[in-house]
Design an enzyme around this catalytic site. Structure first.
Site, mmCIF file in Angstrom:
data_model
loop_
_atom_site.group_PDB
_atom_site.id
_atom_site.type_symbol
_atom_site.label_atom_id
_atom_site.label_comp_id
_atom_site.label_asym_id
_atom_site.label_seq_id
_atom_site.Cartn_x
_atom_site.Cartn_y
_atom_site.Cartn_z
ATOM 1 N N CYS A 285 0.875 -1.173 0.000
ATOM 2 C CA CYS A 285 0.000 0.000 0.000
ATOM 3 C C CYS A 285 0.913 1.223 0.000
ATOM 4 O O CYS A 285 2.104 1.122 0.253
ATOM 5 C CB CYS A 285 -0.847 0.056 1.266
ATOM 6 N N ARG B 201 2.197 0.838 -5.797
ATOM 7 C CA ARG B 201 2.266 -0.018 -4.618
ATOM 8 C C ARG B 201 0.913 -0.660 -4.285
ATOM 9 O O ARG B 201 0.819 -1.527 -3.431
ATOM 10 C CB ARG B 201 2.755 0.776 -3.403
ATOM 11 N N TRP C 202 -3.729 -1.821 -1.541
ATOM 12 C CA TRP C 202 -3.749 -3.150 -2.151
ATOM 13 C C TRP C 202 -4.397 -4.023 -1.094
ATOM 14 O O TRP C 202 -3.810 -4.271 -0.036
ATOM 15 C CB TRP C 202 -2.332 -3.636 -2.477
ATOM 16 N N ASN D 122 -0.048 0.498 6.211
ATOM 17 C CA ASN D 122 0.497 -0.447 5.235
ATOM 18 C C ASN D 122 1.032 -1.628 6.035
ATOM 19 O O ASN D 122 1.890 -1.459 6.895
ATOM 20 C CB ASN D 122 1.621 0.218 4.432
ATOM 21 N N GLY D 123 0.509 -2.831 5.760
ATOM 22 C CA GLY D 123 0.964 -4.023 6.471
ATOM 23 C C GLY D 123 -0.231 -4.869 6.878
ATOM 24 O O GLY D 123 -1.323 -4.709 6.352
ATOM 25 N N GLU E 193 11.186 -16.822 -15.767
ATOM 26 C CA GLU E 193 10.908 -15.378 -15.771
ATOM 27 C C GLU E 193 10.008 -15.006 -16.940
ATOM 28 O O GLU E 193 9.063 -14.227 -16.788
ATOM 29 C CB GLU E 193 12.221 -14.595 -15.825
ATOM 30 N N LYS F 292 6.278 -13.206 -16.447
ATOM 31 C CA LYS F 292 5.935 -11.934 -17.108
ATOM 32 C C LYS F 292 4.597 -12.053 -17.835
ATOM 33 O O LYS F 292 3.733 -11.201 -17.742
ATOM 34 C CB LYS F 292 7.033 -11.543 -18.084
ATOM 35 N N GLU G 67 1.749 -12.354 -15.226
ATOM 36 C CA GLU G 67 1.421 -11.233 -14.327
ATOM 37 C C GLU G 67 0.902 -10.002 -15.060
ATOM 38 O O GLU G 67 0.137 -9.243 -14.478
ATOM 39 C CB GLU G 67 2.607 -10.882 -13.443
ATOM 40 N N HIS H 236 7.742 -36.243 -19.605
ATOM 41 C CA HIS H 236 7.427 -37.022 -18.386
ATOM 42 C C HIS H 236 6.079 -36.605 -17.811
ATOM 43 O O HIS H 236 5.901 -36.520 -16.599
ATOM 44 C CB HIS H 236 8.545 -36.833 -17.359
ATOM 45 N N LYS I 78 3.556 -3.658 -6.247
ATOM 46 C CA LYS I 78 4.993 -3.665 -6.549
ATOM 47 C C LYS I 78 5.799 -4.310 -5.429
ATOM 48 O O LYS I 78 6.763 -5.006 -5.685
ATOM 49 C CB LYS I 78 5.492 -2.244 -6.769
HETATM 50 C C1 AGP Z 1 8.116 -9.440 -10.682
HETATM 51 O O1 AGP Z 1 7.715 -8.937 -11.955
HETATM 52 C C2 AGP Z 1 7.006 -9.355 -9.679
HETATM 53 N N1 AGP Z 1 6.572 -8.017 -9.537
HETATM 54 C C3 AGP Z 1 7.322 -10.052 -8.381
HETATM 55 O O2 AGP Z 1 7.519 -11.411 -8.677
HETATM 56 C C4 AGP Z 1 8.575 -9.561 -7.622
HETATM 57 O O3 AGP Z 1 9.745 -9.949 -8.316
HETATM 58 C C5 AGP Z 1 8.576 -10.229 -6.239
HETATM 59 O O4 AGP Z 1 7.417 -9.819 -5.560
HETATM 60 C C6 AGP Z 1 9.817 -9.880 -5.410
HETATM 61 O O5 AGP Z 1 9.829 -8.500 -5.151
HETATM 62 P P1 AGP Z 1 11.201 -7.861 -4.572
HETATM 63 O O6 AGP Z 1 12.249 -8.081 -5.624
HETATM 64 O O7 AGP Z 1 10.874 -6.419 -4.346
HETATM 65 O O8 AGP Z 1 11.534 -8.595 -3.302
#
Ligand code: AGP
Length: 613
Positions: free
Chosen positions: A2, A27, A75, A101-102, A485, A489, A492, A508, A608
């Site tokens: 957040c 965020r 969030w 936030n938390g 990765e 991408k 997400e 397999h 984020k």
């Molecule tokens: C990556 O595109 C994502 N946003 C997510 O997987 C991110 O890498 C993960 O949450 C880790 O975040 P950080 O690198 O800030 O710890």
């Protein structure tokens, strides 16, 4: 998770809060709200939806006059996105307003006790418990700071808080535990925020609050307290980067901007650490005798940072010959890992605030392992908690989907590998020199990969293939780690279900899912495994798959005999090839998301920085 902003000054607070929240929307963005200390007390306006909805509701803040306030962009964790679950939350008696936030892990128990005392709740959130608990103690003590202290002592979990009290106009109290919070020193005005971009327009002088810290501030003064309640001094740090680094700069999306910023991010990260043909990591100390005592290396992280760790395994084992394992931070501390002084735990995190990763770091320290963090945010919790830290100089990464941070994290692992290999003597001098020279060339090679022709080709393929609902990414050795990765991408930001599999593993079981029209993205750049991957392509094509192959220019002709679509990248030093391979996959997910009408920079359900476990 957040975004929080707070202000006490001489300007109208609401426009400053809205501006700050606009820099924090990455965020979390399912609802937003602000509270201003107005002539009639604490005035709250909040709404479900993006920040624009709040701007319209408050008429750009005009409807909330006042020079002190707090704001929040959410969030959702507890309670669905809705007007009533949006922050700020007022206490039942209207005396206290809170943004948070938390996660308050014991909120249900506290809520029951407060309800038993006649307190009424308007929302499903854990945060509303905080405002009512502070109000409970304020009613007893009539002391704002003491009420906050007593309430915070009852809280379990993670919290960055901004708090106003109706009877204490002009004063804001901030509290920090496990979620990030910074203080901004202004001229006749002061700020708090979850991250620097929110206040950089107003001040470059900031202090990073530590766990347990409180800040009690007005327009003209601030007092900091530590977890014991003792007054402390916080040294202002000066932010050196420009706000434009946290703005789109003419690109349609932050993600595209950050894809194209990768050459610069790599230069900024690598070149200060490559001097006279050698790796120079003065910021850390890994002496030979310490390294010779290392039995195992763990690389603990989440999401894309974990996938960097998966590549790190290959890189470190190849160069340093130390057993290396990439582990999911969210699993690490529950897996009863066997750690000790002979274990090095490398923690990778862009934000430096990911709760699972921070918890893994704490477990490593608890067991006496050495900890080294690779982090992009200076002064973040992980950077502060680790024994040693190497910063990636990627600059602020705003898009939720990481690109330049991923690439710079990977480049720091390269530096670390060569640095350790030199100390251990596990690479021939000639090989070491060649690799170091090749690493120096990497930023330019990434720039050469980002050609308009290649990006246009990727965009063309994405426009033809965007409508797939199931996609497989397959590869061998380091290519299989890159597939992880590439698959994330696509998931997400384009919301396409995709899976990454070691190419040799498909037969397999998972190959049973291949049917006519299934899209398979085959990454085949490891020369000695190319033929085997071509065989895997034939296997899936025989079952009706459409295959997009990513390979190196020297293997293009061979790949074109087998795959339906081929994208190539230059062949470079094998150790660093993954840094080029990921570029087309980033672009492919970007253009697929666009073709599917997705919000590239603010994908649904994501944030984020995930500062909750
Ligand atoms: C990556 O595109 C994502 N946003 C997510 O997987 C991110 O890498 C993960 O949450 C880790 O975040 P950080 O690198 O800030 O710890």
């Amino acid at each position: 998770m957040c975004g929080i902003v707070g202000y006490a000054g001489h300007q109208e607070a609401a426009p400053i809060l809205l501006d700050g929240l606009s820099k924090l929307e990455y965020r979390g963005y399912d609802s937003a709200g602000i509270c201003v200390q107005g002539p009639w007390g604490l005035e709250v306006m909040k709404t479900k939806g993006r920040l624009q909805a709040l701007r319209e509701l408050t008429r750009e803040g005009a409807k909330l006059p006042g020079v002190v306030g707090i704001g929040h962009t959410r969030w959702a964790t507890h309670g669905a996105p809705s007007d009533r679950n949006s922050h700020p939350h007022l206490s039942d008696d209207g005396a206290i307003a809170v943004v948070h936030n938390g996660i308050i892990e014991n909120y249900l128990e506290l809520k029951e006790r407060l309800i038993a005392r006649g307190c009424r709740f308007q929302s499903d959130t854990d945060t509303e418990v905080v405002s009512n608990l502070i109000a409970h103690y304020y009613a007893k003590t009539r002391d704002f700071l003491e009420a906050v202290r007593q309430a915070v002592r009852r809280l379990e979990g993670s919290f960055a808080l901004g708090i106003l009290c109706r009877e204490n106009p002009g004063t804001v109290i901030a509290v920090k535990k496990d979620s990030p919070l910074i203080f901004g020193f202004g001229q006749g005005e002061n700020f708090i925020a979850s991250d620097v971009p929110a206040i950089l327009k107003y001040t470059r002088k900031v202090a990073y609050l530590d766990d347990g810290d409180m800040a009690v501030f007005t327009a003209h003064a601030v007092t900091f307290y530590n977890a014991l309640g003792d007054p402390i001094k916080k040294k202002p740090e000066t932010i050196t980067w420009e706000l434009s680094a946290a703005e789109r700069g003419g690109f349609p999306h932050f993600m595209l901007k950050e894809i194209f910023e990768q050459p610069k991010a790599l230069r900024d990260t690598l070149h200060p650490r490559l001097q006279e043909g050698q790796v120079c990591l003065d910021e850390i100390s890994l002496p030979e005798d310490y390294l010779r005592g290392i039995r195992r290396i763990y690389i603990a992280a989440c999401g894309s940072a974990y996938y960097v760790g998966c590549l790190g395994k290959y890189i470190l084992e190849k160069t340093c010959r130390i057993p290396t394992e990439a582990v999911l931070a969210s699993e690490f501390r529950y897996a009863s890992p066997v750690l000790g002084k002979d274990t090095l735990v490398i923690i990778v995190s862009q934000s430096g605030e990911t709760a699972d990763t921070l918890a893994a770091l704490r477990e490593a320290r608890r067991q006496g392992a050495g900890t080294l963090a690779i982090v992009n945010v200076v002064g973040s919790a992980i950077a502060k908690a680790a024994d040693q830290v190497i910063y990636t100089w990627a600059g602020p990464e705003i898009a939720v989907a990481t690109t330049k941070a991923y690439s710079t994290q990977l480049s720091v692992l390269y530096l670390l590998a060569l640095h350790m290999a030199r100390a251990l003597g596990t690479m021939e001098e000639e090989a070491l020199s060649q690799a170091t020279a090749a690493l120096e060339a990497l930023p330019d090679q990434v720039a050469d990969t980002l050609t308009p022709e290649r990006i246009a080709q990727v965009q063309h393929y994405a426009s033809a293939l965007f409508d797939n609902h199931d996609v497989f990414f397959i590869g061998r050795n380091v290519d299989s780690a890159t597939c992880l990765e590439g698959s994330l991408k696509l998931k997400e930001i384009a919301y396409v279900h995709s899976e990454a599999y070691a190419a040799g593993e498909l037969k397999h079981g998972p190959i049973s899912l291949i049917e006519r029209g299934t899209l398979v993205v085959a990454v085949a750049t490891v020369a000695e495994l190319f033929d085997k991957t071509m065989s895997n392509i034939k296997e899936v094509k025989a079952r009706g798959a459409d295959v997009l192959c990513l390979t190196t220019q020297d293997l293009a002709a061979e790949a074109e005999k087998t795959a339906d679509f081929v994208i190539t990248v230059p062949r470079i030093h094998p150790l660093f090839q993954p840094s080029l391979n990921v570029i087309p996959l980033q672009a492919f997910s970007y253009y697929t998301a666009l073709a599917r009408g997705c919000d590239v920079d603010k994908p649904r359900n994501l944030a984020k920085s995930v500062t909750v476990e």
